[in-house]
Write a protein that holds these residues in place. Structure first.
Motif, mmCIF file in Angstrom:
data_model
loop_
_atom_site.group_PDB
_atom_site.id
_atom_site.type_symbol
_atom_site.label_atom_id
_atom_site.label_comp_id
_atom_site.label_asym_id
_atom_site.label_seq_id
_atom_site.Cartn_x
_atom_site.Cartn_y
_atom_site.Cartn_z
ATOM 1 N N HIS A 1 0.840 -1.209 0.000
ATOM 2 C CA HIS A 1 0.000 0.000 0.000
ATOM 3 C C HIS A 1 0.875 1.260 0.000
ATOM 4 N N ASN B 1 0.824 3.971 -2.930
ATOM 5 C CA ASN B 1 0.102 5.199 -2.609
ATOM 6 C C ASN B 1 0.923 6.268 -1.906
ATOM 7 N N SER C 1 1.004 7.401 4.157
ATOM 8 C CA SER C 1 -0.421 7.314 4.490
ATOM 9 C C SER C 1 -0.591 7.189 5.994
ATOM 10 N N THR C 2 -1.759 7.563 6.481
ATOM 11 C CA THR C 2 -2.069 7.344 7.895
ATOM 12 C C THR C 2 -2.455 5.877 8.093
ATOM 13 N N GLU D 1 -5.848 5.266 6.689
ATOM 14 C CA GLU D 1 -5.887 5.162 5.227
ATOM 15 C C GLU D 1 -5.436 3.783 4.760
ATOM 16 N N VAL D 2 -4.364 3.283 5.369
ATOM 17 C CA VAL D 2 -3.876 1.946 5.003
ATOM 18 C C VAL D 2 -4.932 0.901 5.333
ATOM 19 N N VAL E 1 1.836 9.711 10.160
ATOM 20 C CA VAL E 1 1.924 9.265 8.770
ATOM 21 C C VAL E 1 2.993 8.183 8.679
#
Length: 140
Positions: free
Chosen positions: A42, A46, A49-50, A53-54, A91
């Motif tokens: 991920h 991407n 990410s937080t 989000e993951v 993050v």
């Protein structure tokens, strides 16, 4: 659209599951867990990410991945930093070691798959390439 016959659905599901299982068992015993690979993949696709989000992208709750995040950080595969926009959020980002670990795992699976595909004809390989594109579409 017509209903797909149950036997077709079953045959496709069995094929997908069998190849998936074989690829997993072909990996080294010390290979990263599937949850760790999911997180690394991920972040690779991407970017930073937080945890939410993951987890959301992978259909999990952030709490379910807390231990995975901690282990990946301890292994030096991801880093954590405060978000620029909201300093309360953390993050996650892929480190160079994380990129290397992901590349090794992909190379190992690709090597197994290349060996398995070696005995197929050009027509069979072309057919699998079309099937792969369709499975990508279904997965989205």
């Amino acid at each position: 659209m017509e209903r797909v016959p149950t036997e077709v659905v079953t045959e496709i599901r069995h094929g997908i599951m069998r190849v998936s299982r074989r690829m997993r068992t072909a990996r080294a015993p010390e290979a990263l867990s599937s949850n760790k690979l999911t997180v690394l993949g991920h972040l690779h696709r991407n970017g930073p990410s937080t945890a939410g989000e993951v987890a959301g992208a992978e259909g999990q709750r952030p709490q379910s991945l807390t231990r995975v995040f901690a282990e990946l950080e301890a292994e030096g595969l991801i880093s954590r930093a405060r978000a620029d926009r909201d300093r309360r959020q953390i993050v996650l980002a892929l480190t160079e070691q994380g990129v290397d670990a992901l590349r090794r795992d992909v190379a190992e699976r690709d090597a197994w798959l290349a060996g398995a595909l070696a005995g197929l004809s050009e027509t069979e390989l072309d057919l699998l390439r079309v099937a792969a594109r369709l499975m990508e579409r279904l997965g989205e």
